[in-house]
Motif scaffolding. Sequence first.
Motif, PDB file in Angstrom:
ATOM      1  N   LYS A 289     -11.622 -43.517  41.348  1.00  0.00           N
ATOM      2  CA  LYS A 289     -12.519 -43.836  42.457  1.00  0.00           C
ATOM      3  C   LYS A 289     -12.579 -45.345  42.694  1.00  0.00           C
ATOM      4  O   LYS A 289     -12.594 -45.810  43.833  1.00  0.00           O
ATOM      5  N   GLU A 290     -12.614 -46.100  41.612  1.00  0.00           N
ATOM      6  CA  GLU A 290     -12.662 -47.558  41.756  1.00  0.00           C
ATOM      7  C   GLU A 290     -11.382 -48.097  42.374  1.00  0.00           C
ATOM      8  O   GLU A 290     -11.418 -49.040  43.178  1.00  0.00           O
ATOM      9  N   LYS A 291     -10.241 -47.483  42.043  1.00  0.00           N
ATOM     10  CA  LYS A 291      -8.978 -47.928  42.638  1.00  0.00           C
ATOM     11  C   LYS A 291      -8.944 -47.639  44.137  1.00  0.00           C
ATOM     12  O   LYS A 291      -8.442 -48.454  44.933  1.00  0.00           O
ATOM     13  N   LEU A 292      -9.463 -46.485  44.510  1.00  0.00           N
ATOM     14  CA  LEU A 292      -9.516 -46.168  45.939  1.00  0.00           C
ATOM     15  C   LEU A 292     -10.400 -47.157  46.694  1.00  0.00           C
ATOM     16  O   LEU A 292     -10.073 -47.585  47.800  1.00  0.00           O
ATOM     17  N   LYS A 293     -11.512 -47.508  46.096  1.00  0.00           N
ATOM     18  CA  LYS A 293     -12.380 -48.493  46.740  1.00  0.00           C
ATOM     19  C   LYS A 293     -11.706 -49.863  46.799  1.00  0.00           C
ATOM     20  O   LYS A 293     -11.825 -50.580  47.809  1.00  0.00           O
ATOM     21  N   ALA A 294     -10.992 -50.218  45.723  1.00  0.00           N
ATOM     22  CA  ALA A 294     -10.287 -51.506  45.719  1.00  0.00           C
ATOM     23  C   ALA A 294      -9.186 -51.519  46.781  1.00  0.00           C
ATOM     24  O   ALA A 294      -8.969 -52.545  47.449  1.00  0.00           O
ATOM     25  N   ARG A 295      -8.460 -50.387  46.935  1.00  0.00           N
ATOM     26  CA  ARG A 295      -7.420 -50.304  47.966  1.00  0.00           C
ATOM     27  C   ARG A 295      -8.019 -50.477  49.353  1.00  0.00           C
ATOM     28  O   ARG A 295      -7.494 -51.238  50.188  1.00  0.00           O
ATOM     29  N   GLU A 296      -9.134 -49.783  49.592  1.00  0.00           N
ATOM     30  CA  GLU A 296      -9.779 -49.909  50.896  1.00  0.00           C
ATOM     31  C   GLU A 296     -10.239 -51.340  51.150  1.00  0.00           C
ATOM     32  O   GLU A 296     -10.053 -51.885  52.249  1.00  0.00           O
ATOM     33  N   ARG A 297     -10.830 -51.961  50.128  1.00  0.00           N
ATOM     34  CA  ARG A 297     -11.306 -53.326  50.286  1.00  0.00           C
ATOM     35  C   ARG A 297     -10.142 -54.298  50.535  1.00  0.00           C
ATOM     36  O   ARG A 297     -10.230 -55.194  51.387  1.00  0.00           O
ATOM     37  N   GLU A 298      -9.058 -54.102  49.809  1.00  0.00           N
ATOM     38  CA  GLU A 298      -7.894 -54.980  49.978  1.00  0.00           C
ATOM     39  C   GLU A 298      -7.283 -54.846  51.368  1.00  0.00           C
ATOM     40  O   GLU A 298      -6.939 -55.846  52.013  1.00  0.00           O
ATOM     41  N   MET A 299      -7.157 -53.617  51.853  1.00  0.00           N
ATOM     42  CA  MET A 299      -6.564 -53.417  53.171  1.00  0.00           C
ATOM     43  C   MET A 299      -7.448 -53.982  54.276  1.00  0.00           C
ATOM     44  O   MET A 299      -6.945 -54.535  55.266  1.00  0.00           O
ATOM     45  N   LEU A 300      -8.758 -53.874  54.109  1.00  0.00           N
ATOM     46  CA  LEU A 300      -9.660 -54.456  55.106  1.00  0.00           C
ATOM     47  C   LEU A 300      -9.584 -55.980  55.099  1.00  0.00           C
ATOM     48  O   LEU A 300      -9.681 -56.612  56.160  1.00  0.00           O
ATOM     49  N   LEU A 301      -9.405 -56.563  53.913  1.00  0.00           N
ATOM     50  CA  LEU A 301      -9.279 -58.014  53.843  1.00  0.00           C
ATOM     51  C   LEU A 301      -7.940 -58.489  54.394  1.00  0.00           C
ATOM     52  O   LEU A 301      -7.855 -59.582  54.972  1.00  0.00           O
ATOM     53  N   ASP A 302      -6.875 -57.710  54.249  1.00  0.00           N
ATOM     54  CA  ASP A 302      -5.552 -58.110  54.747  1.00  0.00           C
ATOM     55  C   ASP A 302      -5.382 -57.855  56.237  1.00  0.00           C
ATOM     56  O   ASP A 302      -4.470 -58.407  56.858  1.00  0.00           O
ATOM     57  N   TYR A 303      -6.222 -57.002  56.812  1.00  0.00           N
ATOM     58  CA  TYR A 303      -6.015 -56.590  58.202  1.00  0.00           C
ATOM     59  C   TYR A 303      -6.069 -57.756  59.190  1.00  0.00           C
ATOM     60  O   TYR A 303      -5.192 -57.865  60.064  1.00  0.00           O
ATOM     61  N   PRO A 304      -7.042 -58.669  59.126  1.00  0.00           N
ATOM     62  CA  PRO A 304      -7.056 -59.766  60.109  1.00  0.00           C
ATOM     63  C   PRO A 304      -5.796 -60.634  60.047  1.00  0.00           C
ATOM     64  O   PRO A 304      -5.232 -60.981  61.084  1.00  0.00           O
ATOM     65  N   GLU A 305      -5.352 -60.964  58.848  1.00  0.00           N
ATOM     66  CA  GLU A 305      -4.147 -61.802  58.717  1.00  0.00           C
ATOM     67  C   GLU A 305      -2.914 -61.063  59.230  1.00  0.00           C
ATOM     68  O   GLU A 305      -2.069 -61.647  59.926  1.00  0.00           O
ATOM     69  N   LEU A 306      -2.810 -59.766  58.878  1.00  0.00           N
ATOM     70  CA  LEU A 306      -1.661 -58.983  59.330  1.00  0.00           C
ATOM     71  C   LEU A 306      -1.639 -58.898  60.851  1.00  0.00           C
ATOM     72  O   LEU A 306      -0.587 -59.080  61.496  1.00  0.00           O
ATOM     73  N   LEU A 307      -2.776 -58.619  61.458  1.00  0.00           N
ATOM     74  CA  LEU A 307      -2.845 -58.485  62.904  1.00  0.00           C
ATOM     75  C   LEU A 307      -2.585 -59.818  63.595  1.00  0.00           C
ATOM     76  O   LEU A 307      -1.916 -59.873  64.645  1.00  0.00           O
ATOM     77  N   SER A 308      -3.103 -60.896  63.034  1.00  0.00           N
ATOM     78  CA  SER A 308      -2.879 -62.220  63.626  1.00  0.00           C
ATOM     79  C   SER A 308      -1.400 -62.594  63.593  1.00  0.00           C
ATOM     80  O   SER A 308      -0.849 -63.099  64.585  1.00  0.00           O
ATOM     81  N   LYS A 309      -0.741 -62.351  62.481  1.00  0.00           N
ATOM     82  CA  LYS A 309       0.692 -62.656  62.381  1.00  0.00           C
ATOM     83  C   LYS A 309       1.490 -61.814  63.357  1.00  0.00           C
ATOM     84  O   LYS A 309       2.429 -62.297  64.021  1.00  0.00           O
ATOM     85  N   PHE A 310       1.129 -60.530  63.466  1.00  0.00           N
ATOM     86  CA  PHE A 310       1.830 -59.641  64.382  1.00  0.00           C
ATOM     87  C   PHE A 310       1.655 -60.117  65.825  1.00  0.00           C
ATOM     88  O   PHE A 310       2.608 -60.117  66.624  1.00  0.00           O
ATOM     89  N   THR A 311       0.451 -60.591  66.176  1.00  0.00           N
ATOM     90  CA  THR A 311       0.192 -61.062  67.539  1.00  0.00           C
ATOM     91  C   THR A 311       0.971 -62.331  67.846  1.00  0.00           C
ATOM     92  O   THR A 311       1.528 -62.487  68.938  1.00  0.00           O
ATOM     93  N   VAL A 312       1.022 -63.252  66.909  1.00  0.00           N
ATOM     94  CA  VAL A 312       1.755 -64.506  67.126  1.00  0.00           C
ATOM     95  C   VAL A 312       3.236 -64.239  67.361  1.00  0.00           C
ATOM     96  O   VAL A 312       3.862 -64.789  68.279  1.00  0.00           O
ATOM     97  N   LEU A 313       3.840 -63.385  66.552  1.00  0.00           N
ATOM     98  CA  LEU A 313       5.262 -63.078  66.722  1.00  0.00           C
ATOM     99  C   LEU A 313       5.506 -62.328  68.026  1.00  0.00           C
ATOM    100  O   LEU A 313       6.551 -62.512  68.675  1.00  0.00           O
ATOM    101  N   LEU A 314       4.536 -61.459  68.407  1.00  0.00           N
ATOM    102  CA  LEU A 314       4.702 -60.746  69.664  1.00  0.00           C
ATOM    103  C   LEU A 314       4.631 -61.692  70.846  1.00  0.00           C
ATOM    104  O   LEU A 314       5.397 -61.551  71.828  1.00  0.00           O
ATOM    105  N   GLN A 315       3.737 -62.694  70.791  1.00  0.00           N
ATOM    106  CA  GLN A 315       3.639 -63.676  71.866  1.00  0.00           C
ATOM    107  C   GLN A 315       4.849 -64.592  71.910  1.00  0.00           C
ATOM    108  O   GLN A 315       5.124 -65.222  72.948  1.00  0.00           O
TER     109      GLN A 315
END
Length: 448
Positions: A289-315
Motif C-alpha cells: 500500500k505504501e508503494k502504491l501511494k509513493a508511486r502516485e505521489r511520484e507521478m503527480l510530482l513528475d507530471y508538471p515537468e513532463l507536461l512542460s517539456k512536452f509542450t516546449v518540444l511541441l512548440q
Amino acid sequence: MGRAGMWLVDRYRNLRRRFGKPPVCARRVWQARRLYPSEDPEAVLRERDGERISRIGMVFLAGSLLCGAVLFAGRGEEPVDLLERPEYGEKETVYELEVEKEDGERLPVEVTVPERTLTREEAEKRMEEAYGETRRTMLGENESPSHVDRNLVLPDGALGGIVSAEWTSRSRELFNDWGEILKGPGEISDEGETGVYELLLNCGGYERRYEIELTVYPPERTQAERFLETVEEELRREGREGEQFALPKTCEGETLTWFWRKEESRIWILGLLPAACVLLVARGRQQEKEKLKAREREMLLDYPELLSKFTVLLQAGLAARNVWERMVMEYEGQKKSGKKPRYAYEEMEITWNQMKNGMYESRAYGEFGRRCGLHPYMKFGALLEQNLRQGTTGLALRLKEEAALAFEERKNLARRLGEEAETRLMLPMFLMLFMVLTVIMVPAFLSF
C-alpha cells in the motif's frame, strides 16, 4: 371481490376524466414505464389498483365478521363466582373483571388474588422433602456426612425456593456457617473429628429445626504429596550453621537428585513464530500500500515537468509522436547513466514500444492514461488522442494551460506533504519530551 376492485378503479378514473384530469397520475405512469417497459402502464396500474382494493375489502370484511363474533359471544357470558388461586410459591394473579349493578351498568375492576396458604400438614411434608434435598446438596464433592474432606455447599433454599434454609455451625472451631472447613490438613486427626450443623427450614410461616452431624477427615493425599511432605521434613532437619545449605541425598530409601526448576512462563515463546509470520504478512501488505501511494505521489510530482517539456518540444515544431520518441530516448539515456527509474517515464516507454509495434497512436495515448490511473495523465492522454482526431490546432495552447494548472497542483501537493511530515514528527517530539520529563522528575521523586 376482484371484479368489485376493478369496478371501483374504473369509476374513479371516470370521475377524474369528468373533472378534466388524466385518469392516472403522470408520475405513476412514468414509474410503471420504468418498471414494466413492455406493457401498457395504465393497464398495469389498473390491475394492481384493483388487486389492492380487493385485499383491503377482504381484510375489512374479515375484521367485521370477527368483531361481530366477539360481540355476539360477549352477550352470552355467564357470571363468575370463583377465581383460581395460585399455588404457594407462585406470584399473585390479577384478574380483569366487570361488575354489574342492578341498573345494568358495568364497571371495570381488577381483582388481585394472593397465593394459597399452606396447611401445617402440607408445610411439614414439604419441609421433609426439602430436608432430604438439602442433605444431598450440602455434601458437594464429599462422599457422605460420615466422611467429609472438602468444603460443603450450604443452600439457602430448597424445592425451587418454596422452602428457605438457614445454617448455623455448632462446631465453629471445625467449620463456619458457610460450609468452609477451618482446620488445615495437619490439624485434623486421621481418625476424623465430628461437628454439627443446625438447619432451620421455613415454609409458609412454619419452621422446623434439624441437626446434621458430620465427620471431617484430612483431605486425601496422593503418594507424591506424602513423599513431598517427607522431603520437607528432611529439609527442616538441616542445621542453620554454615554458609551453605545441604540438600538431602536420600529419602525413604530413594536417591534424590536436585535440579533448578524451569520457568513455565517461557512457554509463551512458542507463540512467537506464528505471531511473527502474521506480522510479516501484514507488513508485506502494508508495504504494498505504501508503494502504491509513493508511486502516485511520484507521478503527480513528475507530471508538471513532463507536461512542460512536452509542450516546449511541441512548440518547437515537432509532432506529438516525435516529441514522445525524443522524451523516451532521453529517459533511456538517463537510465543507462545510473539515474533512478521514474514511473511516469516508464509508462511513456511502454506506450512508445506499443506504437513501434503497430498500435494506433490514438489508442496508445488512451491506454497510457488508463494505465497511469490518475486524472492528470488520463486528461493528458485524452488531449493527445483528441488532437489526432481533430487536428493539431490549439494543442500547444491547451497543453500550456494544463501545465500551468499542474504546477499549481504540485504546489498544493508539496504543501500537503509538508503538513503530513509535521504530523508524523509529533510522535517523536512527544517521546523526547516524555524522556526529558522522566530524567528530570524521577531523581526529584527519589530524593524525598
